[in-house]
Design an enzyme around this catalytic site. Structure first.
Site, PDB file in Angstrom:
ATOM      1  N   ARG A 258      80.228  49.922  32.597  1.00  0.00           N
ATOM      2  CA  ARG A 258      80.971  49.460  33.642  1.00  0.00           C
ATOM      3  C   ARG A 258      79.803  48.751  34.562  1.00  0.00           C
ATOM      4  NH1 ARG A 258      85.004  48.503  31.407  1.00  0.00           N
ATOM      5  NH2 ARG A 258      86.946  49.745  31.647  1.00  0.00           N
ATOM      6  N   GLU A 287      82.414  41.385  38.674  1.00  0.00           N
ATOM      7  CA  GLU A 287      83.047  40.349  37.874  1.00  0.00           C
ATOM      8  C   GLU A 287      84.086  39.545  38.409  1.00  0.00           C
ATOM      9  OE1 GLU A 287      83.927  42.624  34.496  1.00  0.00           O
ATOM     10  OE2 GLU A 287      81.918  43.631  34.144  1.00  0.00           O
ATOM     11  N   HIS A 305      81.795  40.425  29.607  1.00  0.00           N
ATOM     12  CA  HIS A 305      82.837  41.468  29.469  1.00  0.00           C
ATOM     13  C   HIS A 305      83.544  41.612  28.382  1.00  0.00           C
ATOM     14  CE1 HIS A 305      84.778  45.164  31.773  1.00  0.00           C
ATOM     15  NE2 HIS A 305      84.913  45.057  30.486  1.00  0.00           N
TER      16      HIS A 305
HETATM   17  O1  LIG Z   1      85.848  47.211  28.944  1.00  0.00           O
HETATM   18  C1  LIG Z   1      87.036  47.436  28.557  1.00  0.00           C
HETATM   19  C2  LIG Z   1      87.795  48.384  28.498  1.00  0.00           C
HETATM   20  O2  LIG Z   1      87.545  49.528  28.883  1.00  0.00           O
HETATM   21  O3  LIG Z   1      88.794  48.284  27.592  1.00  0.00           O
END
Ligand SMILES: O=CC(=O)O
Length: 331
Positions: A258, A287, A305
């Site tokens: 993250r 983001e 991401h």
């Molecule tokens: O980052 C994406 C997730 O946690 O699935």
């Protein structure tokens, strides 16, 4: 269910499909699979703000029974917190398509008897592949070389600058869960030495990598740090200025966890001043905004991401979501 905190289910109204809130933007396959089985209230189709949408659905303004389950996307787009749960008091199940559950207040859900299911390990291999891809790209300068060739610089300037070997690198992994473990296995095959930091040491009978209780000490003994932990109060900015200094000028950071796990301002400062050598980033603090300074750095590889998403994982997640909803509605 991947993770459940107190489920309370009952059968849908006779003859009618159960109602489900759909709080994701894209994924036509999942939306179609849901519509085939449920009466779907879609936030993004409604155009309404989140809390007004939830309140409208809870009052069953469009007819039918109020929805008792919601499908949400992870990554911070929607926070399932007290305000969310207040707006939809009929909700008894939250199914998220994310592996990381930092967007769901699990304690609040447990207190209210709301079941929570996540993506579990559906995406682990995809994320591990992506982490290795980012690391290879940063070290071997693949994207930078691609830009060099496309700009027509090869004939004029000759070879582009040298990359660095992956084999032999000392890799420190922060968070040795299912994703971290798959990253470690892949990088062992490349001839890297693996160490890790996590809340506690793993059973040494199954994991032989060296454990560091301190992230700074892990950084001091690593050429590469890969962030693969969940985001919570303990891991926010787990990679900070001191950790970056400990990693040093030849060090590389890869973050597929993250954005909030890394102090982005400190990272930019370290990259700008030559405090570290490069970074591969799939996640960011705000983001979808990516700091402009990162965009112009040749030693940084950026993705949107997307480590979790492959054609295969999108289909797997659809099956898992439907399975979790069916399990809930069948009690
Ligand atoms: O980052 C994406 C997730 O946690 O699935």
């Amino acid at each position: 269910m991947a993770s459940t905190v107190g489920a309370v289910a009952r059968a849908p109204a006779a003859g009618g499909k159960p109602s489900v809130l759909y709080l994701r933007r894209a994924n036509d396959g999942l939306a179609a699979a849901l519509r085939a089985r449920y009466r779907v209230h879609s936030l993004y189709d409604s155009g309404a703000p989140l809390l007004a949408f939830l309140a409208g659905a809870a009052a069953a303004r469009g007819g039918g029974e109020p929805p008792r389950a919601a499908v949400v996307v992870g990554g911070g787009a929607i926070q399932v917190d007290a305000a969310f749960l207040d707006a939809a008091p009929c909700l008894r199940c939250v199914v998220t398509t994310a592996a990381g559950l930092d967007h769901v207040d699990l304690a609040e859900c447990a207190r209210r008897g709301v079941a929570v299911a996540g993506a579990g390990e559906t995406f682990s291999a995809d994320v591990a592949d992506h982490a290795v891809g980012l690391l290879l790209d940063v070290l071997r300068r693949i994207s930078a070389a691609d830009r060099f060739v496309r700009r027509g610089l090869w004939p004029a300037r000759g070879d582009c600058s040298l990359g660095s070997k992956l084999s032999g690198k000392r890799v420190g992994i922060i968070g040795l869960g299912s994703i971290g473990t798959l990253i470690a296995r892949r990088l062992e095959a490349f001839g890297c030495t693996i160490s890790y930091h996590s809340r506690r040491a793993k059973d040494s009978a199954t994991i032989s990598y060296k454990y560091f209780p301190s992230v700074i000490n892990l950084a001091l003994e690593s050429d590469v740090l890969i962030v693969a932990c969940s985001l919570n109060n303990q891991t926010k900015h787990i990679v900070n200025k001191e950790v970056l200094e400990a990693l040093g000028k030849d060090g590389v950071i890869v973050n597929i966890a993250r954005g909030g796990n890394v102090d982005e301002a400190a990272l930019i400062c370290a990259l700008k001043g030559g405090g570290i050598a490069g970074a591969g980033l799939d996640v960011f603090e705000k983001e979808p905004e990516v700091p402009a300074e990162l965009l112009s750095m040749e030693n940084v590889v950026l993705t949107a991401h997307e480590a979790v998403f492959t054609v295969e994982s999108a289909s797997d997640i659809s099956d898992l979501m439907i399975g979790n909803l069916e399990a809930f509605f069948q009690g």
